[in-house]
Enzyme design. Structure first.
Site, PDB file in Angstrom:
ATOM      1  N   ARG A   9       1.187  -5.201  -5.308  1.00 42.87           N
ATOM      2  CA  ARG A   9       1.372  -6.394  -4.479  1.00 42.87           C
ATOM      3  C   ARG A   9       1.525  -7.527  -5.503  1.00 42.87           C
ATOM      4  O   ARG A   9       0.568  -7.871  -6.174  1.00 42.87           O
ATOM      5  CB  ARG A   9       0.149  -6.624  -3.581  1.00 42.87           C
ATOM      6  CG  ARG A   9      -0.186  -5.406  -2.681  1.00 42.87           C
ATOM      7  CD  ARG A   9      -1.267  -5.749  -1.679  1.00 42.87           C
ATOM      8  NE  ARG A   9      -1.984  -4.591  -1.164  1.00 42.87           N
ATOM      9  CZ  ARG A   9      -1.650  -3.884  -0.079  1.00 42.87           C
ATOM     10  NH1 ARG A   9      -0.598  -4.215   0.616  1.00 42.87           N
ATOM     11  NH2 ARG A   9      -2.384  -2.865   0.311  1.00 42.87           N
ATOM     12  N   THR A  37       4.292   2.618   5.620  1.00 42.16           N
ATOM     13  CA  THR A  37       2.896   2.182   5.725  1.00 42.16           C
ATOM     14  C   THR A  37       2.159   3.121   6.666  1.00 42.16           C
ATOM     15  O   THR A  37       2.722   3.518   7.703  1.00 42.16           O
ATOM     16  CB  THR A  37       2.765   0.731   6.242  1.00 42.16           C
ATOM     17  OG1 THR A  37       1.390   0.510   6.619  1.00 42.16           O
ATOM     18  CG2 THR A  37       3.633   0.430   7.445  1.00 42.16           C
ATOM     19  N   GLY A  74       0.839  -1.207   0.000  1.00 46.37           N
ATOM     20  CA  GLY A  74       0.000   0.000   0.000  1.00 46.37           C
ATOM     21  C   GLY A  74       0.866   1.245   0.000  1.00 46.37           C
ATOM     22  O   GLY A  74       1.851   1.319   0.732  1.00 46.37           O
ATOM     23  N   ASP A 100      -0.108   2.311   8.530  1.00 45.91           N
ATOM     24  CA  ASP A 100      -0.678   1.543   9.648  1.00 45.91           C
ATOM     25  C   ASP A 100       0.116   1.593  10.967  1.00 45.91           C
ATOM     26  O   ASP A 100      -0.414   1.221  12.005  1.00 45.91           O
ATOM     27  CB  ASP A 100      -0.821   0.070   9.247  1.00 45.91           C
ATOM     28  CG  ASP A 100      -1.984  -0.158   8.305  1.00 45.91           C
ATOM     29  OD1 ASP A 100      -2.743   0.799   8.065  1.00 45.91           O
ATOM     30  OD2 ASP A 100      -2.146  -1.290   7.807  1.00 45.91           O
ATOM     31  N   ASP A 108       4.942  -4.579   6.231  1.00 49.93           N
ATOM     32  CA  ASP A 108       5.415  -5.891   6.680  1.00 49.93           C
ATOM     33  C   ASP A 108       5.396  -6.949   5.576  1.00 49.93           C
ATOM     34  O   ASP A 108       6.295  -7.779   5.495  1.00 49.93           O
ATOM     35  CB  ASP A 108       4.667  -6.362   7.940  1.00 49.93           C
ATOM     36  CG  ASP A 108       3.167  -6.284   7.777  1.00 49.93           C
ATOM     37  OD1 ASP A 108       2.700  -5.834   6.708  1.00 49.93           O
ATOM     38  OD2 ASP A 108       2.448  -6.697   8.710  1.00 49.93           O
ATOM     39  N   ARG A 168      -5.707  -2.628   8.946  1.00 51.77           N
ATOM     40  CA  ARG A 168      -6.192  -3.990   8.732  1.00 51.77           C
ATOM     41  C   ARG A 168      -6.102  -4.807  10.011  1.00 51.77           C
ATOM     42  O   ARG A 168      -7.063  -5.402  10.445  1.00 51.77           O
ATOM     43  CB  ARG A 168      -5.364  -4.646   7.630  1.00 51.77           C
ATOM     44  CG  ARG A 168      -6.002  -5.852   7.017  1.00 51.77           C
ATOM     45  CD  ARG A 168      -5.168  -6.465   5.928  1.00 51.77           C
ATOM     46  NE  ARG A 168      -3.961  -5.708   5.621  1.00 51.77           N
ATOM     47  CZ  ARG A 168      -3.549  -5.429   4.402  1.00 51.77           C
ATOM     48  NH1 ARG A 168      -4.242  -5.813   3.374  1.00 51.77           N
ATOM     49  NH2 ARG A 168      -2.422  -4.788   4.201  1.00 51.77           N
ATOM     50  N   ASP A 222       2.333  -0.444  12.041  1.00 56.69           N
ATOM     51  CA  ASP A 222       2.115  -1.783  12.597  1.00 56.69           C
ATOM     52  C   ASP A 222       3.378  -2.643  12.546  1.00 56.69           C
ATOM     53  O   ASP A 222       3.292  -3.870  12.528  1.00 56.69           O
ATOM     54  CB  ASP A 222       0.976  -2.478  11.833  1.00 56.69           C
ATOM     55  CG  ASP A 222       1.283  -2.628  10.353  1.00 56.69           C
ATOM     56  OD1 ASP A 222       2.248  -1.987   9.865  1.00 56.69           O
ATOM     57  OD2 ASP A 222       0.570  -3.380   9.667  1.00 56.69           O
TER      58      ASP A 222
HETATM   59  O1  F6P Z   1      -1.468  -1.302   4.761  1.00 58.16           O
HETATM   60  C1  F6P Z   1      -2.064  -0.099   4.510  1.00 58.16           C
HETATM   61  C2  F6P Z   1      -3.539  -0.285   4.215  1.00 58.16           C
HETATM   62  O2  F6P Z   1      -4.055   0.979   3.865  1.00 58.16           O
HETATM   63  C3  F6P Z   1      -4.347  -0.919   5.329  1.00 58.16           C
HETATM   64  O3  F6P Z   1      -4.698  -0.016   6.344  1.00 58.16           O
HETATM   65  C4  F6P Z   1      -5.519  -1.440   4.554  1.00 58.16           C
HETATM   66  O4  F6P Z   1      -6.114  -2.521   5.223  1.00 58.16           O
HETATM   67  C5  F6P Z   1      -4.921  -1.887   3.261  1.00 58.16           C
HETATM   68  O5  F6P Z   1      -3.725  -1.143   3.100  1.00 58.16           O
HETATM   69  C6  F6P Z   1      -5.808  -1.714   2.059  1.00 58.16           C
HETATM   70  O6  F6P Z   1      -5.158  -2.213   0.946  1.00 58.16           O
HETATM   71  P1  F6P Z   1      -5.657  -2.032  -0.548  1.00 58.16           P
HETATM   72  O7  F6P Z   1      -5.305  -0.648  -0.981  1.00 58.16           O
HETATM   73  O8  F6P Z   1      -4.923  -3.054  -1.313  1.00 58.16           O
HETATM   74  O9  F6P Z   1      -7.133  -2.200  -0.555  1.00 58.16           O
END
Ligand code: F6P
Length: 331
Positions: A76, A129, A15, A131, A107, A175, A133
């Site tokens: 990803r 990130t 992300g 997050d 991560d 998440r 986390d």
């Molecule tokens: O890891 C960052 C994040 O924004 C999380 O908070 C969220 O769950 C996820 O990415 C969403 O990912 P995507 O953009 O692939 O929907």
């Protein structure tokens, strides 16, 4: 003219997070200043597999620092997720003479980097990130901007919630991490915060609190719910049915990932980007860059994976105390 000391490649993965551009810029400019050739890899690990790898100049990273997102793009990668993909990526790095790969991501991206290191690529990670986390570091690029974006949105929702004397359930990203919810809980003065690390499915307690607050004359209430718990629309419906208070759910979503990075994100990203090159220059291998006790530092990638992130209990207590009305308590 300095002889080329080696080749460094840099990519952004997972992300996106505001401040990633500042980190790339710092890797490129510090790398060049220290005598390296620096290559930008497009679209995360996919860019290695597809050889989307370009030599970067000092000017290529001009006018990037102030923008959110990542100009290198991100992805990803399913192919890289497989063992065969990692083997192929390592072979391509070797073929192109890339001595070190700087991975800016979260991560999941670090897990990929760790696996790649087993195939002989020197990987250096920078935590990017929203997050917050990642256990080994006190800070991750993008968190500050995301929290500020969410905080401003929540302030606005609180105003309309106040006018209508409603209850608002507001879902923020994270998440499996409640840090954005925790910080917004404190910054927005939320009446309740729901974090994946602490949540035990206690709907009745949430509803009880709302009723108590209404009974002492609180006209509107804000409940911040982390994405990891989810079900915000269901929660809003349940609250409305149980309390009779009009309740609305808002999911802030991907707006939290965009926007011009704050000064903190720009500075931390720039420092970590430069530091990544410094440790490559010192001959260090397979390290993650982060912050500890307020200073930039690095840690072995395998050691970092053995650590576990937890919610700051003191901050959690503060959020709860400040969000709970004491008027009805006998002191
Ligand atoms: O890891 C960052 C994040 O924004 C999380 O908070 C969220 O769950 C996820 O990415 C969403 O990912 P995507 O953009 O692939 O929907």
């Amino acid at each position: 003219m300095i002889d080329c000391k080696g080749k460094i490649a840099v990519l952004t993965s997972g992300g996106d997070a505001p401040g990633m551009n500042a980190a790339v810029r710092a890797v490129v400019r510090t790398g060049i200043a220290k005598g390296y050739e620096v290559y930008g890899v497009k679209r995360g690990y996919n860019g290695i597999l597809n050889k989307e790898i370009d030599l970067m100049t000092f000017r290529d990273v001009s006018e990037k620092l102030q923008h959110g997102g990542t100009f290198l793009f991100t992805a990803r990668s399913a192919e890289f997720g497989e063992d065969e993909g990692k083997r192929k990526a390592a072979a391509i790095c070797k073929e192109l003479g890339i001595d070190s790969l700087v991975v800016i991501g979260g991560d999941g991206s670090f897990k990929g980097a760790k696996d790649l290191s087993k195939y002989g690529v020197n990987v250096i990670g920078i935590p990017g990130t929203i997050d917050l986390d990642i256990a080994y570091t006190e800070y991750t690029i993008g968190f500050d901007t995301a929290v500020n974006t969410a905080m401003e949105a929540i302030d606005k929702i609180r105003e309309t919630s106040n006018s209508h004397e409603r209850c608002s359930v507001i879902e923020v990203m994270g998440r499996s991490s409640g840090y954005i919810a925790l910080w917004c809980g404190i910054a927005n003065g939320a009446e309740q915060i729901l974090l994946p690390e602490k949540y035990n499915n206690d709907w009745e307690k949430i509803i009880e609190e709302i009723k108590k607050n209404r009974a002492i004359g609180m006209t509107h209430q804000v409940i911040i719910n982390a994405e990891g718990i989810g079900h915000s629309y269901g929660l809003a419906k349940r609250i409305e049915e149980a309390t009779g208070i009009e309740t609305r759910a808002s999911i802030l979503g991907h707006m939290q990932r965009g926007g011009s990075p704050t000064a903190r994100d720009r500075v931390c990203a720039s420092v970590m980007g430069s530091y990544a090159v410094d440790i490559i220059d010192q001959g260090k291998k397979n390290r993650l860059v982060g912050y500890k006790n307020g200073s930039v530092y690095d840690v072995d990638i395998d050691e970092a994976f053995a650590m576990e992130k937890s919610i700051d209990d003191y901050q959690y207590t503060v959020a709860n105390i400040l969000g709970t009305r004491c008027d009805y308590k006998v002191i």
